[in-house]
Design a protein around this motif. Structure first.
Motif, mmCIF file in Angstrom:
data_model
loop_
_atom_site.group_PDB
_atom_site.id
_atom_site.type_symbol
_atom_site.label_atom_id
_atom_site.label_comp_id
_atom_site.label_asym_id
_atom_site.label_seq_id
_atom_site.Cartn_x
_atom_site.Cartn_y
_atom_site.Cartn_z
ATOM 1 N N ALA A 1 23.427 59.520 12.045
ATOM 2 C CA ALA A 1 24.109 60.626 11.358
ATOM 3 C C ALA A 1 23.754 60.656 9.876
ATOM 4 O O ALA A 1 23.626 61.725 9.265
ATOM 5 C CB ALA A 1 25.616 60.515 11.538
ATOM 6 N N LYS A 2 23.594 59.490 9.281
ATOM 7 C CA LYS A 2 23.170 59.450 7.876
ATOM 8 C C LYS A 2 21.763 60.002 7.721
ATOM 9 O O LYS A 2 21.472 60.755 6.787
ATOM 10 C CB LYS A 2 23.184 58.000 7.357
ATOM 11 N N ASN B 1 30.149 48.796 20.304
ATOM 12 C CA ASN B 1 29.994 48.744 18.856
ATOM 13 C C ASN B 1 28.550 49.014 18.429
ATOM 14 O O ASN B 1 28.303 49.631 17.379
ATOM 15 C CB ASN B 1 30.431 47.383 18.321
ATOM 16 N N SER C 1 28.037 52.721 18.639
ATOM 17 C CA SER C 1 28.804 53.344 17.561
ATOM 18 C C SER C 1 28.099 53.164 16.218
ATOM 19 O O SER C 1 27.986 54.115 15.427
ATOM 20 C CB SER C 1 30.200 52.740 17.507
ATOM 21 N N LYS C 2 27.605 51.955 15.958
ATOM 22 C CA LYS C 2 26.900 51.703 14.702
ATOM 23 C C LYS C 2 25.613 52.496 14.635
ATOM 24 O O LYS C 2 25.250 53.050 13.577
ATOM 25 C CB LYS C 2 26.606 50.208 14.560
ATOM 26 N N ASP D 1 23.890 48.999 5.416
ATOM 27 C CA ASP D 1 24.270 48.839 6.826
ATOM 28 C C ASP D 1 23.486 47.634 7.347
ATOM 29 O O ASP D 1 22.393 47.793 7.907
ATOM 30 C CB ASP D 1 23.923 50.103 7.613
ATOM 31 N N LYS E 1 25.008 55.356 16.052
ATOM 32 C CA LYS E 1 25.361 56.757 15.778
ATOM 33 C C LYS E 1 25.633 56.974 14.290
ATOM 34 O O LYS E 1 25.276 58.008 13.723
ATOM 35 C CB LYS E 1 26.579 57.161 16.607
ATOM 36 N N GLU E 2 26.256 55.991 13.655
ATOM 37 C CA GLU E 2 26.547 56.092 12.216
ATOM 38 C C GLU E 2 25.270 56.242 11.397
ATOM 39 O O GLU E 2 25.179 57.095 10.522
ATOM 40 C CB GLU E 2 27.301 54.854 11.741
ATOM 41 N N VAL E 3 24.291 55.378 11.662
ATOM 42 C CA VAL E 3 23.083 55.427 10.838
ATOM 43 C C VAL E 3 22.225 56.645 11.181
ATOM 44 O O VAL E 3 21.570 57.224 10.310
ATOM 45 C CB VAL E 3 22.269 54.120 10.946
ATOM 46 N N TYR F 1 15.555 54.545 14.647
ATOM 47 C CA TYR F 1 16.722 53.843 14.111
ATOM 48 C C TYR F 1 17.083 52.721 15.081
ATOM 49 O O TYR F 1 17.053 52.911 16.301
ATOM 50 C CB TYR F 1 17.905 54.796 13.969
#
Length: 769
Positions: free
Chosen positions: A286-287, A276, A279-280, A146, A282-284, A259
């Motif tokens: 969540a990982k 964006n 959103s990005k 990422d 939130k992605e990391v 993060y």
């Protein structure tokens, strides 16, 4: 020269904290992912000497050039990659006392850069002024999976107290470059806000109007459980933070996970960039840290699979080559043709983070051999896309008819270097760009690049050289006046051998390239001729006349090529006679004294011999090497690798090894006392060249891969991988035999020790030396 980094094959280790070395370590322990990078600044408050640095690829500012005079064609600005929002900040306060290693007693300190994982870890024990003792362990990385994200895991364990800890997790955009003129700051605030559990800061660069949107999420755990603490939000100009208060107990650790993402308007529309970013983020989040670390390890393993160099029985040499390879991969991934490789990468501000000729001369071979072909091709496409700017740059200096002069320093294709003797005179950079096209084609075996992109670039460069020379009535030859060669310790000289040599080579190669395109794709040649308004007959006739009648300075008695006219008029003193206190010259001598001396900053004649060694017999190479090497002070990071390669070819393995260590440990041991402002990223490719082309003797000859390995006496063996024309070959040499292993479905004809060999697909081969 410093010697405080511990030797380890896969890690860079610093034991103990010395504030006087901190800026050097901030450079050495830098992390990045090709899209963003971060110096090894501390997460917590540090009031000692530091060079703050967080950089986002492609974002720059045209800082006005400061000169006391002005000449036609002089660049109006110096482009620089900007110190961007500091996303790592975790300011820690314990019972009212700020954690600061500059004001506290540090009893243990270890900093580790793990090159297998791409992580930076720091562990320390510290006693604050109020007597509180705590242990801290921090690990962070910029994700290469990422590539707009970074993450920190920061654990605090009280050793002798219970109490309250305040955590301020921040985004600080109130930053400036250390070298900014008049201490100017380059960012304006667009947005500073909290959105749910996230904090966001969006800034805009002055003049260039780039947006960078940064967002963070912070969580605090104890005994593996999320404390689910509510944060208070704070902001001031260009600064936002999430603030927490935690009750802690002796010997019970709390762990902070932070993060962060940095998104640039280079890759996101401004009206969507903040959405964006969240959103990005939130992605990391969540990982989670554990999954991100596992993905990071896997991605780095893939890079090492094809890019590693293994050296047996020399830990210092092994650590050094891996460090150089690691930093190259952190700096450039080749996924974006708009990006290039700054001499300092993401590790410091010097040279502005801009593109120099280093990329074509030194870096391209590394990526050709260790990365997918598109990576190297993108480096060339970068220059093709700047061709019109190169023509404009030449026009500013009075050149006409589509002549192209590529800039010495650039981000967007415009020249932005602010020293006249380099801006106007160090024109050999044009030759390096042409040579890179040749190098790419001979390595890949694919001529289609010439028709699609390369020939247009070559024509522009050849037209420049044809206009840059002039006819000398006295010599009855073409001459090249008023230039500066790679050896920048001589300026405004005439008939620099290297510049003249590479100029005529460019003319020859362009003529050959025209014929190649004509044979392979005549209609495409017609398109290029029409587009460039090229006169096929007259221009090539003029080029051929220059090729046949060019003047090259030589000394017949010594049997050497002269660096330039009058070089032997200088007092000939060898480097061995220089007092140690006079080194480095560029920090101890006046510029006038340097220019009048015979001392050489970096390989100049030897640079030309390195590029075109097939044109010279071994004794010619030896005579020139033995003359120039003792006069070279190697105060350019680009110098030792060329000397190492030529020394290995000559069989002088002791000197080759000495120069290999100098280039490979240049930053780790701070040879030139200049590591604190960033690493020498582009010369790190020269370290790889020292092993693969130097000791490995790897060349491309007669359309084949050629190997002629030699073994330094300090090593038991070495091995490396070469990706060559769809084959992937592991080469190992132990002094007695070469072992070759083909890890692909592509069979390969190659030459080893001067003898043609055939390596089957997925086959192996052993050849005695």
């Amino acid at each position: 020269m410093k010697n405080y980094i511990k030797h380890n094959e896969w890690q860079i280790i610093e034991k103990g904290f010395d504030p006087h070395l901190n800026k050097i370590s901030e450079s050495i322990f830098s992390i990045g992912n090709g899209r963003m990078g971060q110096r090894a600044n501390f997460e917590e408050t540090y009031t000692g000497e530091t060079l703050q640095g967080n950089y986002v690829a492609g974002v720059y500012y045209p800082d006005k050039t400061r000169v006391g005079w002005w000449k036609n064609g002089y660049p109006e600005y110096f482009a620089k990659v900007l110190n961007a929002t500091n996303w790592i900040g975790l300011n820690i306060t314990i019972s009212g006392e700020v954690l600061d290693l500059n004001t506290s007693k540090v009893s243990e300190f270890t900093r580790v850069l793990d090159m297998k994982l791409g992580t930076l870890t720091r562990k320390f024990t510290v006693e604050l002024a109020n007597g509180n003792i705590l242990k801290v362990e921090a690990i962070r990385f910029c994700s290469i999976v990422d590539d707009e994200a970074g993450v920190i895991k920061y654990s605090i364990t009280p050793q002798n107290f219970d109490g309250k800890i305040t955590v301020e997790s921040s985004l600080d955009g109130d930053v400036k470059n250390q070298d900014s003129n008049y201490d100017e700051k380059f960012w304006n605030e667009i947005t500073a806000k909290q959105e749910g559990d996230f904090a966001l800061l969006t800034l805009e660069t002055k003049k260039t109007a780039f947006w960078v949107s940064s967002a963070i999420y912070t969580a605090i755990f104890q005994d593996g459980n999320d404390l689910e603490l509510s944060s208070s939000f704070a902001n001031k100009e260009k600064y936002v933070s999430q603030n927490f208060e935690v009750d802690v107990k002796q010997n019970e650790a709390i762990t902070i996970f932070k993060y962060a993402v940095n998104l640039s308007s280079e890759n996101h529309e401004k009206d969507a960039i903040e959405v964006n970013a969240i959103s990005k983020l939130k992605e990391v989040v969540a990982k989670g840290f554990k999954q991100m670390l596992a993905e990071q390890a896997a991605a780095w393993a893939a890079k090492w699979q094809n890019g590693d160099v293994i050296i047996e029985c020399d830990v210092a040499a092994q650590q050094a080559i891996r460090f150089n390879i690691f930093q190259l991969h952190q700096t450039y991934t080749g996924e974006d043709a708009r990006l290039n490789i700054g001499p300092k990468g993401f590790t410091g501000e010097k040279y502005g983070g801009s593109t120099y000729w280093d990329t074509e001369a030194y870096c391209l071979p590394f990526y050709l051999a260790t990365a997918p072909q598109q990576v190297a091709e993108n480096l060339l496409i970068y220059r093709y896309k700047h061709l019109e700017k190169a023509i404009e740059n030449a026009e500013k200096l009075g050149f006409k008819n589509g002549a192209a002069l590529y800039p010495m320093v650039t981000i967007n294709g415009e020249e932005c270097h602010n020293e006249w003797e380099i801006t106007f005179e160090e024109i050999h950079r044009n030759g390096a760009i042409a040579f890179a096209i040749f190098n790419y084609i001979r390595y890949t075996g694919e001529n289609k690049y010439l028709a699609e992109y390369g020939l247009e670039v070559l024509i522009g460069i050849a037209r420049f050289w044809a206009q840059r020379v002039n006819w000398s009535i006295d010599k009855e030859k073409y001459v090249m006046l008023g230039v500066t060669g790679p050896n920048e310790y001589e300026n405004n000289i005439n008939n620099n051998w290297y510049t003249s040599t590479i100029a005529t080579w460019c003319l020859k190669y362009t003529i050959e390239a025209i014929e190649t395109v004509k044979q392979n794709d005549g209609s495409r040649l017609d398109e290029i001729v029409a587009k460039t308004k090229f006169n096929l007959v007259e221009e090539q006739k003029h080029w051929q006349d220059i090729i046949e009648k060019m003047f090259y300075p030589e000394d017949e008695k010594l049997g050497i090529f002269l660096q330039q006219d009058g070089y032997l008029d200088k007092e000939q003193v060898l480097v061995a006679a220089l007092p140690a206190e006079d080194r480095p010259l560029n920090q101890k001598w006046s510029w006038d004294r340097i220019l009048r001396s015979c001392f050489i900053k970096q390989a100049d004649v030897l640079q030309g011999i390195y590029f075109f060694e097939e044109d010279y017999d071994l004794e010619t190479i030896r005579r020139n090497y033995d003359f120039y090497e003792p006069r070279t002070v190697h105060e350019s990071s680009l110098s030792p690798c060329v000397h190492a390669i030529i020394a290995a070819k000559l069989g002088d393995l002791d000197r080759a090894y000495e120069f290999y260590l100098r280039t490979s440990r240049l930053d780790l041991d701070d040879y030139n006392n200049d590591t604190e402002d960033g690493l020498h990223i582009t010369s790190m490719a020269g370290t790889w060249l020292s092993v693969v082309e130097g000791f490995g003797g790897m060349r491309v000859k007669n359309n084949q891969l050629s190997l002629h390995p030699v073994l330094p006496k300090n090593w038991k063996s070495y091995s490396f991988k070469i990706g060559f024309r769809k084959a992937i070959v592991t080469v190992k040499f132990d002094g007695k035999k070469v072992s070759l292993s083909n890890e692909s479905e592509q069979a390969l004809n190659l030459n080893v020790f001067g003898k043609d060999e055939h390596l089957e697909a997925n086959g192996t081969l052993e050849i005695n030396s």
